[in-house]
Write a protein that holds these residues in place. Structure first.
Motif, PDB file in Angstrom:
ATOM      1  N   ALA A  79       0.844  -1.209   0.000  1.00 38.79           N
ATOM      2  CA  ALA A  79       0.000   0.000   0.000  1.00 38.79           C
ATOM      3  C   ALA A  79       0.873   1.251   0.000  1.00 38.79           C
ATOM      4  O   ALA A  79       0.620   2.209  -0.748  1.00 38.79           O
ATOM      5  CB  ALA A  79      -0.922  -0.012   1.217  1.00 38.79           C
ATOM      6  N   LEU A  82       2.578   1.665  -3.430  1.00 37.10           N
ATOM      7  CA  LEU A  82       1.639   2.080  -4.466  1.00 37.10           C
ATOM      8  C   LEU A  82       1.239   3.549  -4.296  1.00 37.10           C
ATOM      9  O   LEU A  82       1.193   4.305  -5.270  1.00 37.10           O
ATOM     10  CB  LEU A  82       0.399   1.162  -4.421  1.00 37.10           C
ATOM     11  CG  LEU A  82      -0.650   1.359  -5.494  1.00 37.10           C
ATOM     12  CD1 LEU A  82      -0.051   1.190  -6.893  1.00 37.10           C
ATOM     13  CD2 LEU A  82      -1.807   0.361  -5.297  1.00 37.10           C
ATOM     14  N   ALA A  83       0.969   3.949  -3.061  1.00 34.74           N
ATOM     15  CA  ALA A  83       0.576   5.346  -2.808  1.00 34.74           C
ATOM     16  C   ALA A  83       1.719   6.291  -3.190  1.00 34.74           C
ATOM     17  O   ALA A  83       1.486   7.331  -3.817  1.00 34.74           O
ATOM     18  CB  ALA A  83       0.187   5.533  -1.348  1.00 34.74           C
ATOM     19  N   THR A  92      -4.552   6.422   0.769  1.00 36.14           N
ATOM     20  CA  THR A  92      -5.198   5.269   1.406  1.00 36.14           C
ATOM     21  C   THR A  92      -5.585   4.277   0.326  1.00 36.14           C
ATOM     22  O   THR A  92      -6.177   4.649  -0.687  1.00 36.14           O
ATOM     23  CB  THR A  92      -6.442   5.714   2.192  1.00 36.14           C
ATOM     24  OG1 THR A  92      -6.031   6.669   3.164  1.00 36.14           O
ATOM     25  CG2 THR A  92      -7.116   4.532   2.883  1.00 36.14           C
ATOM     26  N   VAL A  93      -5.261   3.000   0.557  1.00 37.87           N
ATOM     27  CA  VAL A  93      -5.454   1.970  -0.468  1.00 37.87           C
ATOM     28  C   VAL A  93      -6.374   0.873   0.061  1.00 37.87           C
ATOM     29  O   VAL A  93      -6.193   0.386   1.177  1.00 37.87           O
ATOM     30  CB  VAL A  93      -4.095   1.333  -0.858  1.00 37.87           C
ATOM     31  CG1 VAL A  93      -4.292   0.245  -1.912  1.00 37.87           C
ATOM     32  CG2 VAL A  93      -3.123   2.393  -1.370  1.00 37.87           C
ATOM     33  N   PHE A  95      -7.279  -2.830  -1.239  1.00 35.38           N
ATOM     34  CA  PHE A  95      -6.952  -3.844  -2.244  1.00 35.38           C
ATOM     35  C   PHE A  95      -8.158  -4.745  -2.484  1.00 35.38           C
ATOM     36  O   PHE A  95      -8.840  -5.158  -1.534  1.00 35.38           O
ATOM     37  CB  PHE A  95      -5.778  -4.711  -1.769  1.00 35.38           C
ATOM     38  CG  PHE A  95      -4.455  -3.996  -1.802  1.00 35.38           C
ATOM     39  CD1 PHE A  95      -3.938  -3.499  -2.996  1.00 35.38           C
ATOM     40  CD2 PHE A  95      -3.719  -3.825  -0.639  1.00 35.38           C
ATOM     41  CE1 PHE A  95      -2.708  -2.838  -3.022  1.00 35.38           C
ATOM     42  CE2 PHE A  95      -2.486  -3.173  -0.660  1.00 35.38           C
ATOM     43  CZ  PHE A  95      -1.984  -2.677  -1.850  1.00 35.38           C
ATOM     44  N   THR A 238      -8.961   3.990  -9.466  1.00 38.36           N
ATOM     45  CA  THR A 238      -8.960   2.521  -9.452  1.00 38.36           C
ATOM     46  C   THR A 238      -7.922   2.001 -10.434  1.00 38.36           C
ATOM     47  O   THR A 238      -7.675   2.623 -11.483  1.00 38.36           O
ATOM     48  CB  THR A 238     -10.342   1.965  -9.843  1.00 38.36           C
ATOM     49  OG1 THR A 238     -10.709   2.478 -11.132  1.00 38.36           O
ATOM     50  CG2 THR A 238     -11.401   2.346  -8.824  1.00 38.36           C
ATOM     51  N   ALA A 251      -6.862  -2.339  -7.063  1.00 36.87           N
ATOM     52  CA  ALA A 251      -6.766  -1.437  -5.916  1.00 36.87           C
ATOM     53  C   ALA A 251      -7.631  -0.208  -6.142  1.00 36.87           C
ATOM     54  O   ALA A 251      -7.816   0.238  -7.271  1.00 36.87           O
ATOM     55  CB  ALA A 251      -5.309  -1.014  -5.699  1.00 36.87           C
ATOM     56  N   LEU A 253      -7.590   3.613  -4.720  1.00 37.35           N
ATOM     57  CA  LEU A 253      -6.795   4.590  -3.976  1.00 37.35           C
ATOM     58  C   LEU A 253      -7.682   5.779  -3.655  1.00 37.35           C
ATOM     59  O   LEU A 253      -8.454   6.226  -4.519  1.00 37.35           O
ATOM     60  CB  LEU A 253      -5.589   5.053  -4.803  1.00 37.35           C
ATOM     61  CG  LEU A 253      -4.391   4.106  -4.906  1.00 37.35           C
ATOM     62  CD1 LEU A 253      -4.699   2.930  -5.806  1.00 37.35           C
ATOM     63  CD2 LEU A 253      -3.165   4.846  -5.433  1.00 37.35           C
ATOM     64  N   CYS A 278       0.012  -8.853  -2.816  1.00 37.78           N
ATOM     65  CA  CYS A 278       0.738  -7.688  -2.297  1.00 37.78           C
ATOM     66  C   CYS A 278       2.234  -7.782  -2.594  1.00 37.78           C
ATOM     67  O   CYS A 278       2.861  -6.772  -2.950  1.00 37.78           O
ATOM     68  CB  CYS A 278       0.487  -7.534  -0.802  1.00 37.78           C
ATOM     69  SG  CYS A 278      -1.198  -6.953  -0.501  1.00 37.78           S
TER      70      CYS A 278
END
Ligand SMILES: Cc1ncc(COP(=O)(O)O)c(C=O)c1O
Length: 379
Positions: A79, A82-83, A92-93, A95, A238, A251, A253, A278
């Motif tokens: 997370a 990715l962020a 904020t993620v 999944f 998304t 995911a 976000l 992940c």
């Protein structure tokens, strides 16, 4: 019953694939096919990428699954990674497993948080096959939707109609959902002016902007997300497909003001956020960054633009490796002829666009192979 027991819902391409390596597929009869489609934009690192495979094996031996009820370091790392990769203030993620599921959750949150009943989508859109995602998909009702009614009111905004933005996005609208670069429509970049207009009108009207980057995100445009490329930060974004580069995952976000509205049990899913997904999401972002793949996509996309307007191709559209080759003749014919030259490409909803969703590890020599094949076809 069908002979192979599979639901007869997919037209089958004449291709008997046994395995893949790098950017090539190998068929049972020994042909080597340059794969410029990647299973609908999924195989972004091609096939058998050494680090991807090593992470898959290591994580499968360490811990193959635990649900979101069990806190996992690998989930937190994915997370965070990715962020940071997105860099859009979407910190904020959530999944989940598929693009449609990510969109379903984004729409649900927007409707619930705003307390409104209407969603605006863009003509040509594709957002998935579930009840809410299908409701905002252009033409679904006529083709395959199947549900007796959409779960909320939907209006479609004509592409490129900036004047319609103010008219359609009003105080009844919970969300606007848009693919910054439309995929199924045929690699259509909605463009910075429309996206910026949607952003500012959504803010004025108190509606949420949801960018669906299931197909165009995760580096496909040569930028982390098309939102980055156009400098437009949505409230929610998304993504899926290239996110796991072959491992199924998606995911959602969210910006802080959306995440602040969440409480326990608002969203849920069994498979989403599993350790295998992940670990691979973390690895995919890492590989894109350390191998300089964004720069590679931008460079080779430029090479395609400069060299591939040959044979039946009259123009190149889209962004990065979400490429549309506009063809004088029906795209289906050109796709079939390219396969005859050992190149796999896709089509789209536009009968005159061949869609190229190349792996980010493509090399100049492969673009030359595409150019030579196109040049050999009748105009
Ligand atoms: C832009 C976009 N959104 C959503 C989806 C649906 O994703 P999935 O098939 O993973 O549900 C797709 C699939 O093609 C897509 O291209």
């Amino acid at each position: 019953m069908t002979a192979d027991h599979l639901a007869p819902v997919y037209a089958q391409w004449p291709l008997d694939v046994v395995d893949g390596e790098g950017v090539f597929l190998r068929t049972r009869d020994g042909r080597q096919i340059l794969d410029l489609y990647g299973g609908h934009a999924v195989a972004a690192l091609g096939y058998g990428h050494a680090r991807w495979c090593a992470v898959l094996e290591k994580q499968s031996r360490a811990l193959l699954f635990q649900s979101n009820a069990v806190p996992l370091e690998v989930r937190k790392r994915a997370a965070t990674k990715l962020a940071h990769f997105a860099g859009l203030g979407l910190d904020t993620v959530f999944f989940c497993s598929t693009g449609a599921e990510a969109n379903e959750n984004a729409l649900k949150l927007a409707l619930r948080i705003t307390g409104r009943r209407k969603v605006v989508a863009i003509e040509g859109s594709f957002h998935g096959r579930t009840a809410a995602a299908g409701a905002v998909t252009w033409g679904a009702a006529e083709k395959w939707y199947g549900f007796p009614r959409p779960p909320f009111e939907v209006e479609f905004l004509p592409r490129g109609d900036l004047a319609a933005v103010t008219r359609l996005v009003d105080a009844d609208v919970a969300a606007v959902i848009a693919e910054p670069v439309q995929g199924v429509a045929g690699a259509v970049d909605l463009g910075q002016p429309l996206l910026a207009a949607l952003r500012s009108r959504c803010s004025e009207a108190g509606a949420m902007l949801i960018l669906d980057e299931v197909q165009c995100g995760m580096g496909r445009t040569g930028y982390p997300f098309a939102a980055t490329m156009h400098g437009v930060a949505p409230d929610m974004l998304t993504t899926a497909k290239a996110l796991g580069a072959g491992f199924p995952c998606a995911a959602l976000l969210m910006a802080d003001h959306v995440a602040a509205q969440l409480k326990t049990d608002d969203l849920g899913t069994t498979f989403g956020g599993g350790p295998m997904a992940c670990a691979l999401i973390e690895a995919v972002v890492d590989i894109i960054e350390t191998d300089g793949l964004l720069a590679n996509v931008r460079k080779l996309a430029q090479q395609i633009r400069e060299t591939c307007v040959v044979g039946p191709v009259t123009a190149v559209q889209g962004a990065g490796f979400l490429t549309g080759l506009r063809t004088r003749r029906p795209a289906k014919d050109v796709q079939r002829e390219l396969l005859g030259c050992d190149i796999l490409a896709g089509t789209s909803a536009d009968p005159h666009v061949v869609r190229i969703l190349a792996p980010y590890v493509l090399e100049e020599v492969h673009v030359e192979q595409l150019r030579d094949a196109l040049a050999s076809l009748p105009a």
